[in-house]
Scaffold this active site. Sequence first.
Site, PDB file in Angstrom:
ATOM      1  N   HIS A  41       1.333   3.871   2.253  1.00  0.00           N
ATOM      2  CA  HIS A  41       1.814   4.595   3.417  1.00  0.00           C
ATOM      3  C   HIS A  41       3.332   4.720   3.335  1.00  0.00           C
ATOM      4  CE1 HIS A  41      -2.018   3.878   6.012  1.00  0.00           C
ATOM      5  NE2 HIS A  41      -2.098   4.966   5.285  1.00  0.00           N
ATOM      6  N   HIS A  94       0.864  -1.183   0.000  1.00  0.00           N
ATOM      7  CA  HIS A  94       0.000   0.000   0.000  1.00  0.00           C
ATOM      8  C   HIS A  94       0.898   1.229   0.000  1.00  0.00           C
ATOM      9  CE1 HIS A  94       0.999  -0.616   4.213  1.00  0.00           C
ATOM     10  NE2 HIS A  94       0.456   0.539   4.550  1.00  0.00           N
ATOM     11  N   HIS A 146      -7.062  -2.637   5.663  1.00  0.00           N
ATOM     12  CA  HIS A 146      -6.308  -1.568   6.318  1.00  0.00           C
ATOM     13  C   HIS A 146      -7.097  -0.269   6.159  1.00  0.00           C
ATOM     14  CE1 HIS A 146      -2.952   0.269   8.204  1.00  0.00           C
ATOM     15  NE2 HIS A 146      -2.372   0.767   7.120  1.00  0.00           N
ATOM     16  N   HIS A 200       7.021  -5.619  11.270  1.00  0.00           N
ATOM     17  CA  HIS A 200       6.249  -4.375  11.305  1.00  0.00           C
ATOM     18  C   HIS A 200       5.844  -4.009  12.736  1.00  0.00           C
ATOM     19  CE1 HIS A 200       3.186  -1.342  10.193  1.00  0.00           C
ATOM     20  NE2 HIS A 200       3.945  -1.202   9.125  1.00  0.00           N
ATOM     21  N   ASP A 250       5.909   4.444   5.221  1.00  0.00           N
ATOM     22  CA  ASP A 250       6.863   3.473   5.753  1.00  0.00           C
ATOM     23  C   ASP A 250       7.005   2.246   4.856  1.00  0.00           C
ATOM     24  OD1 ASP A 250       4.230   2.864   6.493  1.00  0.00           O
ATOM     25  OD2 ASP A 250       4.822   1.795   8.305  1.00  0.00           O
ATOM     26  N   HIS A 251       6.221   2.205   3.762  1.00  0.00           N
ATOM     27  CA  HIS A 251       6.318   1.088   2.816  1.00  0.00           C
ATOM     28  C   HIS A 251       6.841   1.513   1.444  1.00  0.00           C
ATOM     29  CE1 HIS A 251       4.046  -1.854   5.362  1.00  0.00           C
ATOM     30  NE2 HIS A 251       3.697  -0.716   5.922  1.00  0.00           N
ATOM     31  N   ASP A 306      -0.009  -4.662   7.918  1.00  0.00           N
ATOM     32  CA  ASP A 306      -0.924  -3.517   7.877  1.00  0.00           C
ATOM     33  C   ASP A 306      -2.339  -3.972   7.541  1.00  0.00           C
ATOM     34  OD1 ASP A 306       0.769  -0.557   7.626  1.00  0.00           O
ATOM     35  OD2 ASP A 306       1.863  -2.440   7.519  1.00  0.00           O
TER      36      ASP A 306
END
Length: 304
Positions: A63, A61, A138, A265, A65-66, A206
């Site tokens: 976000h 996805h 999520h 994570h 942090d990914h 997530d």
Amino acid sequence: MIDVSLLGTGGMMPLPKRHVTSLLLRHNGASVLIDCGEGTQIALRKKGWSFKPIEAIFLTHFHADHIAGLPGFLLTMGNAGKTDPLTIIGPKGTVRIVSAVRTLAPELPFEVNAREIEGNEETFIFAGLTVTAFRVQHTITCYAYKVELSRGGRFDPVRAREAGIPLKFWNPLQKGQICEEDGKTYTPDMVLGGERKGIKLVYATDTRPVPVIAEMAEGADLFICEGMYGEPGMDDKARQNRHMTMQEGAALAAKAQPEMLWFTHYSPSLMRPEQFMDEIREIFPRALAARDGQEITLTFKEDE
């Protein structure tokens, strides 16, 4: 076999000794990456694995942090001498994201293709691996991934001799090729038994613990699962933010019965995830609080 390395196990933000989320898989000289959080290229350099053979990057996805590590990662791939095309796959919006990233990495010596996952489930093949994206739950559109390496049936030399198949065709037939000579056609089914158990791993992060995760992870060699929270009293926060507790991940594993469960994570507040493993192993005994750089080589099981 598949070489597996968790390059980063953090969620939300990097820490001095914990990079954010990314997973690298290698098979037969080629690689795929799942997620590319900030610091992924540093983690890969520490690992000592090459950037050049990466064929595809799968995104769960959008976000930060990914995906925040993508611009630098692409530039480093170019500096590593990569010239073969790279495909970046993710939810709807991936084409837009990749276009934006290319403004920070405009000149690359390789082609970058963006593909968007269609529907709740779609399958791709890269690096000799079959990668199935499946929708999870999520706060925004998010996919988990099932990665499989199939294994053909055992070659039967007795059948090959009885069928009068020339020796020079034995190896191609074992590789699934069809051979012809003097008007005769030889097919793999003439010399191979039924398909044997391959290798399967599932990566889910997530997300809430939706049933499809356990279905996909059933009997997997390795189940890599979000363990955002381990401490007591975090259930409401996990539900509110559409994340998962270690206890919920372990319950999924108890249903799926994989060979191994790795958590990843972690919340930045979860400094010592291993401290919860005694409790977690009462739910699923084969659980591990993975750390950055955790690696394993998954191999075919010996025939019974």
